[in-house]
Write an enzyme that holds these catalytic residues in place. Structure first.
Site, PDB file in Angstrom:
ATOM      1  CB  ALA A   1      -4.745  -8.489  -0.863  1.00  0.00           C
TER       2      ALA A   1
ATOM      3  CE  LYS B   1      -5.567  -1.042  -2.913  1.00  0.00           C
ATOM      4  NZ  LYS B   1      -6.435  -1.108  -3.924  1.00  0.00           N
TER       5      LYS B   1
ATOM      6  CB  SER C   1      -6.414  -6.296  -7.498  1.00  0.00           C
ATOM      7  OG  SER C   1      -7.204  -5.277  -8.395  1.00  0.00           O
TER       8      SER C   1
ATOM      9  CD  GLU D   1       5.217 -11.949   1.586  1.00  0.00           C
ATOM     10  OE1 GLU D   1       6.269 -12.540   0.417  1.00  0.00           O
ATOM     11  OE2 GLU D   1       5.125 -12.582   2.937  1.00  0.00           O
TER      12      GLU D   1
HETATM   13  P1  NAD Z   1       0.241  -4.295  -7.943  1.00  0.00           P
HETATM   14  O1  NAD Z   1       1.327  -3.521  -7.477  1.00  0.00           O
HETATM   15  O2  NAD Z   1      -0.546  -3.083  -8.834  1.00  0.00           O
HETATM   16  O3  NAD Z   1      -0.746  -3.908  -7.199  1.00  0.00           O
HETATM   17  C1  NAD Z   1      -1.242  -4.680  -5.900  1.00  0.00           C
HETATM   18  C2  NAD Z   1      -1.763  -4.115  -4.597  1.00  0.00           C
HETATM   19  O4  NAD Z   1      -1.573  -2.666  -4.415  1.00  0.00           O
HETATM   20  C3  NAD Z   1      -3.451  -3.661  -5.532  1.00  0.00           C
HETATM   21  O5  NAD Z   1      -4.320  -3.658  -4.893  1.00  0.00           O
HETATM   22  C4  NAD Z   1      -3.588  -1.882  -5.690  1.00  0.00           C
HETATM   23  O6  NAD Z   1      -4.445  -1.444  -5.490  1.00  0.00           O
HETATM   24  C5  NAD Z   1      -2.766  -1.783  -5.107  1.00  0.00           C
HETATM   25  N1  NAD Z   1      -1.889  -0.702  -4.755  1.00  0.00           N
HETATM   26  C6  NAD Z   1      -1.163  -0.131  -6.288  1.00  0.00           C
HETATM   27  N2  NAD Z   1      -0.217   1.703  -6.708  1.00  0.00           N
HETATM   28  C7  NAD Z   1      -0.327   1.670  -4.410  1.00  0.00           C
HETATM   29  C8  NAD Z   1       0.332   2.811  -4.202  1.00  0.00           C
HETATM   30  N3  NAD Z   1       1.041   3.986  -4.091  1.00  0.00           N
HETATM   31  N4  NAD Z   1      -0.579   2.810  -2.277  1.00  0.00           N
HETATM   32  C9  NAD Z   1      -1.578   1.600  -2.487  1.00  0.00           C
HETATM   33  N5  NAD Z   1      -1.819   1.025  -3.075  1.00  0.00           N
HETATM   34  C10 NAD Z   1      -1.919   0.016  -3.948  1.00  0.00           C
HETATM   35  O7  NAD Z   1       0.717  -5.583  -8.529  1.00  0.00           O
HETATM   36  P2  NAD Z   1      -0.422  -6.054  -9.420  1.00  0.00           P
HETATM   37  O8  NAD Z   1      -0.534  -6.082 -10.914  1.00  0.00           O
HETATM   38  O9  NAD Z   1      -2.052  -6.757  -8.203  1.00  0.00           O
HETATM   39  O10 NAD Z   1      -0.477  -7.911  -8.589  1.00  0.00           O
HETATM   40  C11 NAD Z   1       1.061  -8.243  -8.981  1.00  0.00           C
HETATM   41  C12 NAD Z   1       2.128  -8.368  -8.591  1.00  0.00           C
HETATM   42  O11 NAD Z   1       2.106  -8.747  -7.223  1.00  0.00           O
HETATM   43  C13 NAD Z   1       3.216  -8.948  -9.167  1.00  0.00           C
HETATM   44  O12 NAD Z   1       4.392  -8.017  -9.193  1.00  0.00           O
HETATM   45  C14 NAD Z   1       3.162 -10.713  -8.572  1.00  0.00           C
HETATM   46  O13 NAD Z   1       5.091 -10.339  -8.505  1.00  0.00           O
HETATM   47  C15 NAD Z   1       2.749  -9.274  -7.191  1.00  0.00           C
HETATM   48  N6  NAD Z   1       2.749 -10.414  -5.812  1.00  0.00           N
HETATM   49  C16 NAD Z   1       3.374 -11.147  -5.018  1.00  0.00           C
HETATM   50  C17 NAD Z   1       3.395 -11.544  -3.997  1.00  0.00           C
HETATM   51  C18 NAD Z   1       4.101 -12.783  -2.689  1.00  0.00           C
HETATM   52  O14 NAD Z   1       3.976 -12.902  -1.629  1.00  0.00           O
HETATM   53  N7  NAD Z   1       5.460 -11.944  -2.860  1.00  0.00           N
HETATM   54  C19 NAD Z   1       2.095 -12.522  -4.468  1.00  0.00           C
HETATM   55  C20 NAD Z   1       1.278 -12.390  -5.026  1.00  0.00           C
HETATM   56  C21 NAD Z   1       1.391 -11.138  -6.373  1.00  0.00           C
END
Ligand code: NAD
Length: 496
Positions: free
Chosen positions: A149, A175, A177, A250
């Site tokens: 998440a 997991k 953030s 998502e």
């Molecule tokens: P992010 O992709 O950087 O991280 C999201 C989660 O993924 C975090 O818990 C992070 O630690 C984990 N992660 C990152 N790289 C990974 C990998 N290689 N393997 C496994 N886990 C990994 O995103 P963010 O900066 O935390 O959140 C913002 C993003 O989330 C924006 O792009 C937003 O649009 C998106 N978002 C989408 C929705 C939806 O419902 N579509 C909802 C909320 C946020």
């Protein structure tokens, strides 16, 4: 400030074993609110093992019992809603009125919804579709779910993953953030208090590259559900593909906001400001691209600018604060750089476009920003900013407005504004997105699905549609003739 145990495995809080320390901050002041240690691959192993151990018992628990535990869980969360909102506000840099009025009540409603939905898993009617057989559908949990998440709505995003999974009889390792794990940990502890058995919900806190990667790769995981950026989602899907794990993504969004010339302009301008600035624009469905029909374009821009001037930035615990900080100074700088590049490319910054002077220097604040005169193919129009930035562009014909709305790789959400039912119906048909609002933008409800098209991912959160992600559909076909010689055998061999 306290040193927290940031892992919750088999019903117990404990420290992570990665050796890396985590600092959980209040991004509106820069203060550290908690510290802890990150999860290692060994912690992930333990969490997946705990989820495995719990699976058979939880999958076999009658839906009515799962439902009763979830109803108790909703009640415990209701009692803790003040504490949850205060932590969510502080750790996310979001105004207390948003945490109290949106994040936490939304989660409690979700728990209550899925408590009911747990008793309502459906399939096709049992029937004799072949004449010689009775066919039935079994809807079975998939097993141990790995969920990942983001930080923008920490508890809501955790809830959207955990609830349909456990309501359908799966067990889960989530997991959150690494920036915002605190409310997810409280959520899991509350579930335990409500009687949901140890190991059904496990939380591991650590970085995406270490804990996240180890979780997605884990052989014991049957499914990966991920909410986050499109870039990370691609990596997660590629890793999961090597073992053909089920994947639910998502991802990012770039929601269009299409205003036709017969729209209620005041409603549209207010909707655009609220829809663009909610959670400081860190919302995957936020209004980001307003396309406005030429005859009303100037009036709309003028009114949006005036409304943005009324938005109060301030300390997140003050009830009068409308907009808080971004999640980190890194994210704030990323937004500022994108606005600067848009300016250099010739776009006009009508409002904002800078770091405010009256907010704490260590806080990650950025002014509500309105941009016009940007090119459709420019970065600010095509890419997710994830900050309080709205771009307004004019269009002439309805065809053009709808074409522009679809002209990014994303497809999560959109809105169309008009008093003409045929125009709004056309927009709802032609805009390629998982949700199209008509004369509004942002509201969500537990009964209806949320999920993307195209680069915004696939699969649904919330609503009973989400059970499609978290269950396997098994066809059971039973012979009802009792005969050894079946007519279809003759297609293969002719018996004597
Ligand atoms: P992010 O992709 O950087 O991280 C999201 C989660 O993924 C975090 O818990 C992070 O630690 C984990 N992660 C990152 N790289 C990974 C990998 N290689 N393997 C496994 N886990 C990994 O995103 P963010 O900066 O935390 O959140 C913002 C993003 O989330 C924006 O792009 C937003 O649009 C998106 N978002 C989408 C929705 C939806 O419902 N579509 C909802 C909320 C946020």
């Amino acid at each position: 400030m306290t040193h927290h145990e940031l892992q919750f495995i088999a019903g117990q809080r404990r420290h992570g074993r990665a050796g890396t320390s985590l600092r959980i901050t209040d991004p509106s002041t820069g203060e550290v609110v908690a510290t802890g240690t990150a999860a290692s691959a060994d912690d992930v192993d333990d969490a997946v093992a705990a989820a495995h151990t719990a699976f058979a018992g939880w999958a076999g628990t009658p839906p009515a019992e799962r439902s009763a535990a979830m109803l108790r869980w909703a009640e415990i969360l209701r009692q803790r809603s003040g504490e949850l909102a205060a932590i969510e506000s502080r750790n996310g840099g979001k105004p207390i009125k948003l945490a109290e009025g949106f994040d936490i009540p939304g989660v409690i409603d979700n728990v209550a919804f899925f408590a009911g939905a747990a008793r309502n898993l459906e399939g096709k009617a049992v029937a004799e579709y072949s004449g010689d057989h009775t066919s039935a559908i079994r809807r079975e949990p998939v097993g141990v779910v790995a969920s990942i998440a983001p930080w923008n709505y920490p508890l809501q995003m955790a809830a959207w993953k955990v609830l349909p999974a456990v309501a359908a009889g799966n067990t889960i390792v989530l997991k959150p953030s690494e920036l915002t794990p605190l409310t997810s940990l409280m959520f899991a502890e509350s579930a335990r208090e409500a009687g949901i058995p140890d190991g059904v919900i496990n939380i591991i806190t650590g970085s995406g590259q270490t804990a996240g990667q180890a979780l997605v790769e884990h052989h014991g995981v049957a499914m990966v559900s991920f909410t986050g950026s499109t870039a990370a989602g691609r990596q997660v899907a590629a890793t999961a593909a090597s073992e053909v794990k089920r994947v639910h993504l998502e991802l990012g969004g770039k929601a269009p906001f299409v205003v036709f010339d017969d729209a209620d302009l005041e409603a549209a301008a207010r909707g655009a400001v609220a829809g663009a600035l909610i959670n400081a624009g860190q919302d995957c469905t936020a209004a980001t691209r307003a396309y406005v029909q030429r005859p009303v374009y100037d009036m709309f821009v003028h009114r949006v600018a005036a409304l943005m001037d009324e938005v109060r930035l301030g300390p997140v615990d003050e009830p009068g604060t409308d907009m808080g900080s971004l999640i980190s100074r890194g994210q704030r700088d990323r937004v500022a750089d994108m606005v600067d590049r848009a300016r250099q490319d010739g776009a006009k910054v009508v409002r904002g476009g800078k770091i405010p002077s009256h907010t704490p220097e260590a806080g990650a604040y950025y002014e509500p920003t309105l941009i016009t005169d940007a090119a459709q193919d420019s970065e600010i129009v095509q890419h997710e900013v994830f900050g309080p930035v709205l771009v307004c562009l004019p269009f002439d014909t309805d065809d053009e407005g709808l074409t522009l709305a679809n002209d990014t790789p994303y497809g999560l959400a959109a809105s169309a504004w008009s008093r003409d039912v045929f125009r709004t119906q056309r927009a709802s048909r032609e805009i390629q997105a998982g949700c199209v609002w008509i004369n509004d933008h942002i509201p969500i409800i537990s009964e209806m699905p949320h999920g993307g098209y195209r680069a915004s991912g696939f699969g649904k959160d919330m609503s009973t549609y989400s059970f499609e992600e978290y269950t396997n559909v098994k066809h059971v076909m039973s012979d009802i003739t009792g005969e050894a010689h079946k007519a279809w055998h003759d297609l293969v061999f002719t018996s004597r």
